[in-house]
Scaffold this active site. Structure first.
Site, PDB file in Angstrom:
ATOM      1  N   LYS A  48      43.815  35.495  38.868  1.00 56.77           N
ATOM      2  CA  LYS A  48      43.488  35.339  37.438  1.00 56.77           C
ATOM      3  C   LYS A  48      42.866  36.612  36.864  1.00 56.77           C
ATOM      4  CE  LYS A  48      40.695  31.902  38.266  1.00 56.77           C
ATOM      5  NZ  LYS A  48      40.795  31.812  39.739  1.00 56.77           N
ATOM      6  N   ARG A 127      36.035  24.870  34.278  1.00 60.70           N
ATOM      7  CA  ARG A 127      36.281  24.594  35.689  1.00 60.70           C
ATOM      8  C   ARG A 127      36.045  23.136  36.035  1.00 60.70           C
ATOM      9  NH1 ARG A 127      35.407  29.899  37.938  1.00 60.70           N
ATOM     10  NH2 ARG A 127      35.781  29.936  40.163  1.00 60.70           N
ATOM     11  N   ARG A 166      40.205  41.395  49.209  1.00 64.86           N
ATOM     12  CA  ARG A 166      39.802  41.870  47.867  1.00 64.86           C
ATOM     13  C   ARG A 166      38.608  42.831  47.942  1.00 64.86           C
ATOM     14  NH1 ARG A 166      38.575  37.718  43.230  1.00 64.86           N
ATOM     15  NH2 ARG A 166      37.217  36.801  44.787  1.00 64.86           N
ATOM     16  N   ARG A 199      32.923  41.032  47.734  1.00 63.60           N
ATOM     17  CA  ARG A 199      32.054  39.998  47.160  1.00 63.60           C
ATOM     18  C   ARG A 199      31.493  39.097  48.249  1.00 63.60           C
ATOM     19  NH1 ARG A 199      35.344  37.492  42.090  1.00 63.60           N
ATOM     20  NH2 ARG A 199      34.580  35.589  43.053  1.00 63.60           N
ATOM     21  N   ARG A 210      34.524  27.111  48.228  1.00 62.85           N
ATOM     22  CA  ARG A 210      35.123  27.330  46.905  1.00 62.85           C
ATOM     23  C   ARG A 210      36.428  26.567  46.747  1.00 62.85           C
ATOM     24  NH1 ARG A 210      35.498  33.561  46.873  1.00 62.85           N
ATOM     25  NH2 ARG A 210      36.342  33.398  44.782  1.00 62.85           N
TER      26      ARG A 210
HETATM   27  P1  AP5 Z   1      41.801  38.199  41.635  1.00 59.53           P
HETATM   28  O1  AP5 Z   1      42.573  38.636  40.453  1.00 59.53           O
HETATM   29  O2  AP5 Z   1      40.432  38.755  41.835  1.00 59.53           O
HETATM   30  O3  AP5 Z   1      41.769  36.605  41.730  1.00 59.53           O
HETATM   31  P2  AP5 Z   1      40.966  35.549  40.864  1.00 59.53           P
HETATM   32  O4  AP5 Z   1      41.876  34.384  40.662  1.00 59.53           O
HETATM   33  O5  AP5 Z   1      40.363  36.169  39.648  1.00 59.53           O
HETATM   34  O6  AP5 Z   1      39.867  35.177  41.940  1.00 59.53           O
HETATM   35  P3  AP5 Z   1      38.314  34.912  41.790  1.00 59.53           P
HETATM   36  O7  AP5 Z   1      37.806  34.755  43.183  1.00 59.53           O
HETATM   37  O8  AP5 Z   1      37.643  35.956  40.955  1.00 59.53           O
HETATM   38  O9  AP5 Z   1      38.308  33.597  41.092  1.00 59.53           O
HETATM   39  P4  AP5 Z   1      37.180  32.632  41.124  1.00 59.53           P
HETATM   40  O10 AP5 Z   1      37.695  31.673  40.140  1.00 59.53           O
HETATM   41  O11 AP5 Z   1      36.763  32.060  42.416  1.00 59.53           O
HETATM   42  O12 AP5 Z   1      35.905  33.540  40.812  1.00 59.53           O
HETATM   43  P5  AP5 Z   1      34.951  33.597  39.574  1.00 59.53           P
HETATM   44  O13 AP5 Z   1      34.481  34.976  39.490  1.00 59.53           O
HETATM   45  O14 AP5 Z   1      35.549  32.938  38.393  1.00 59.53           O
HETATM   46  O15 AP5 Z   1      42.713  38.499  42.923  1.00 59.53           O
HETATM   47  C1  AP5 Z   1      42.256  38.234  44.232  1.00 59.53           C
HETATM   48  C2  AP5 Z   1      42.800  39.326  45.176  1.00 59.53           C
HETATM   49  O16 AP5 Z   1      44.213  39.240  45.246  1.00 59.53           O
HETATM   50  C3  AP5 Z   1      42.487  40.768  44.718  1.00 59.53           C
HETATM   51  O17 AP5 Z   1      42.215  41.554  45.826  1.00 59.53           O
HETATM   52  C4  AP5 Z   1      43.781  41.237  44.031  1.00 59.53           C
HETATM   53  O18 AP5 Z   1      43.973  42.632  44.111  1.00 59.53           O
HETATM   54  C5  AP5 Z   1      44.828  40.474  44.849  1.00 59.53           C
HETATM   55  N1  AP5 Z   1      45.983  40.132  44.045  1.00 59.53           N
HETATM   56  C6  AP5 Z   1      45.983  39.660  42.772  1.00 59.53           C
HETATM   57  N2  AP5 Z   1      47.230  39.438  42.350  1.00 59.53           N
HETATM   58  C7  AP5 Z   1      48.033  39.754  43.393  1.00 59.53           C
HETATM   59  C8  AP5 Z   1      49.446  39.727  43.587  1.00 59.53           C
HETATM   60  N3  AP5 Z   1      50.258  39.326  42.623  1.00 59.53           N
HETATM   61  N4  AP5 Z   1      49.960  40.110  44.778  1.00 59.53           N
HETATM   62  C9  AP5 Z   1      49.132  40.518  45.770  1.00 59.53           C
HETATM   63  N5  AP5 Z   1      47.791  40.590  45.654  1.00 59.53           N
HETATM   64  C10 AP5 Z   1      47.252  40.199  44.478  1.00 59.53           C
HETATM   65  O19 AP5 Z   1      33.764  32.651  40.058  1.00 59.53           O
HETATM   66  C11 AP5 Z   1      32.894  32.975  41.103  1.00 59.53           C
HETATM   67  C12 AP5 Z   1      31.805  31.911  41.220  1.00 59.53           C
HETATM   68  O20 AP5 Z   1      31.043  31.844  39.974  1.00 59.53           O
HETATM   69  C13 AP5 Z   1      32.267  30.474  41.435  1.00 59.53           C
HETATM   70  O21 AP5 Z   1      32.513  30.216  42.804  1.00 59.53           O
HETATM   71  C14 AP5 Z   1      31.086  29.700  40.871  1.00 59.53           C
HETATM   72  O22 AP5 Z   1      30.007  29.669  41.785  1.00 59.53           O
HETATM   73  C15 AP5 Z   1      30.661  30.519  39.670  1.00 59.53           C
HETATM   74  N6  AP5 Z   1      31.326  30.111  38.415  1.00 59.53           N
HETATM   75  C16 AP5 Z   1      32.089  30.926  37.625  1.00 59.53           C
HETATM   76  N7  AP5 Z   1      32.544  30.242  36.566  1.00 59.53           N
HETATM   77  C17 AP5 Z   1      32.087  28.978  36.672  1.00 59.53           C
HETATM   78  C18 AP5 Z   1      32.244  27.804  35.893  1.00 59.53           C
HETATM   79  N8  AP5 Z   1      32.980  27.800  34.785  1.00 59.53           N
HETATM   80  N9  AP5 Z   1      31.635  26.656  36.318  1.00 59.53           N
HETATM   81  C19 AP5 Z   1      30.895  26.643  37.424  1.00 59.53           C
HETATM   82  N10 AP5 Z   1      30.703  27.726  38.223  1.00 59.53           N
HETATM   83  C20 AP5 Z   1      31.297  28.877  37.854  1.00 59.53           C
END
Ligand code: AP5
Length: 264
Positions: A48, A127, A166, A199, A210
Site C-alpha cells: 500500500k 482498519r 523491507r 521496522r 499483525r
Molecule cells: P509496503 O508498500 O511498505 O507495504 P504496506 O502495505 O504499506 O505495508 P505496511 O506494513 O506499511 O502496512 P501496515 O498496514 O502494516 O503498516 P502501517 O504503517 O499502516 O511494501 C512492503 C515491502 O514490499 C517493501 O519492502 C516494498 O519495497 C515491497 N514491495 C512493495 N510492492 C512490491 C511489489 N509489487 N513487488 C515486490 N515487492 C514489493 O501500520 C503500522 C502499525 O500502526 C499497525 O500495526 C498498528 O499498530 C498501527 N496503526 C496504523 N494505522 C492504524 C489504524 N488505522 N488503526 C489501528 N492501528 C493502526
C-alpha cells in the site's frame, strides 16, 4: 479531463518515451476538476505504501498514513509526545492495532487536509468497521465523497517475504526491499541520502500478530465497501510499476461502470 484520465495519459506517454530510449517526462500538475479520493486496503506488507508513493508523487494527492504518523511520534522527545502517541507506540511495537479512539482523534485533527484539490489517499486507515463508520460520517459532513477503495490482494507467503525484506528511510520514509527494490547504495536512501532501517514490527513475532489483527479486524472492511459499490480489487503480484498501472486501469473500469449505471 479527469485526474484519472490525466494519469493514464501520462503513464502511457512515459511508457512510450521509455521504449524509445528516452527518459520519462517530469510530473506535470494534474487537473483538479474531479479529485481522486481513495482508500488503500490490504494486508500489512501487500504494498500500500509503495503504491501511495506513486500516487502522491505523480499527482500530489494528500497522502495520509496513520502508521507513518505514529512512527513519526517516535522522533519526538518524551515531553513533546502526547499520551495518545505514547499509547500508540506501545501497541505498534507489538504489532497490535492502536485503539479506535486514539486513531480517530488523530484523523479528526488532520481532517482539514482531506480537502486537497487533487484528492486524498488514505493508507492504513480505516482498519476496523468502527473507524470506517466514523470516516463515512466525517466525509459526508465535509461533502467529500470517496472515489473508490482499492483492495490489494496477494498470497500470505509473498506478503511475509515483502515484510521481512523491507527497509525504510529514516529521513523521507521512502520504502525499499532488499531483493525487489534495493537502494542504489547499500543502506542509503536514493532520494535523500537518509539511513535505511528495518521496522521493529517487521520482526517475525510482530508480523504474526499483525496478520491476525488484519484478518480479524480489517478484512470485514472488504464487505463493508463492497456493499457500498466502492471496492476495486487489484492483484498485487507484479512489479510496483505494473501494479500502479493495473490500479489505474481498475479505477478507470470502475468509473466507467458507475457512469453506465447512472445513465440507465
Ligand atoms: P509496503 O508498500 O511498505 O507495504 P504496506 O502495505 O504499506 O505495508 P505496511 O506494513 O506499511 O502496512 P501496515 O498496514 O502494516 O503498516 P502501517 O504503517 O499502516 O511494501 C512492503 C515491502 O514490499 C517493501 O519492502 C516494498 O519495497 C515491497 N514491495 C512493495 N510492492 C512490491 C511489489 N509489487 N513487488 C515486490 N515487492 C514489493 O501500520 C503500522 C502499525 O500502526 C499497525 O500495526 C498498528 O499498530 C498501527 N496503526 C496504523 N494505522 C492504524 C489504524 N488505522 N488503526 C489501528 N492501528 C493502526
Amino acid at each position: 479531463m479527469t485526474v484519472l484520465d490525466f494519469m493514464i495519459k501520462t503513464e502511457k506517454s512515459n511508457a512510450a518515451a521509455k521504449s524509445g530510449g528516452q527518459t520519462s517526462t517530469p510530473p506535470a500538475p494534474a487537473p483538479a476538476d474531479k479529485p481522486l479520493r481513495l482508500i488503500l486496503l490490504g494486508a500489512p506488507g501487500v504494498g500500500k505504501g509503495t503504491q501511495a508513493e506513486f500516487f502522491s508523487q505523480k499527482l500530489g494527492l494528500y497522502h495520509f498514513s496513520t502508521g507513518d504518523f505514529f512512527r513519526a511520534a517516535k522522533k519526538l522527545t518524551p515531553e513533546q509526545r502526547t499520551a495518545g502517541m505514547n499509547e500508540a507506540m506501545t501497541y505498534m511495537t507489538k504489532g497490535l492495532l492502536v485503539p479506535d479512539t486514539t486513531v480517530l482523534a488523530i484523523v479528526r485533527e488532520n481532517a482539514g487536509k482531506l480537502n486537497c484539490p487533487q484528492g486524498f489517499l488514505l493508507d492504513g486507515f480505516p482498519r476496523t468497521v468502527a473507524q470506517a463508520g466514523a470516516l463515512e460520517e466525517l466525509l459526508a459532513r465535509e461533502k467529500l465523497p470517496l472515489t473508490a477503495v482499492v483492495n490489494y490482494e496477494l498470497p500470505m507467503q509473498e506478503i511475509v517475504d515483502r515484510l521481512s525484506g523491507r527497509r525504510t528511510c529514516a529521513g523521507c520514509k521512502a520504502v525499499y526491499h532488499l531483493v525487489t527494490r534495493p537502494p542504489l547504495k547499500k543502506d542509503v536512501c536514493d532520494h535523500c541520502g537518509g539511513a535505511l532501517y528495518q521496522r521493529e514490527d517487521d520482526k517475525p513475532e510482530s508480523i504474526r500478530v499483525r496478520m491476525n489483527a488484519y484478518q480479524q479486524s480489517t478484512m470485514p472492511l472488504i464487505q463493508f465497501y463492497q456493499k457500498r459499490g466502492l471496492l476495486v480489487p487489484i492483484q498485487a503480484d507484479k512489479t510496483p510499476a505494473e501494479i500502479f498501472e493495473r490500479t489505474l486501469a481498475g479505477l478507470k473500469a470502475a468509473e466507467a461502470a458507475k457512469e453506465r449505471k447512472t445513465k440507465k
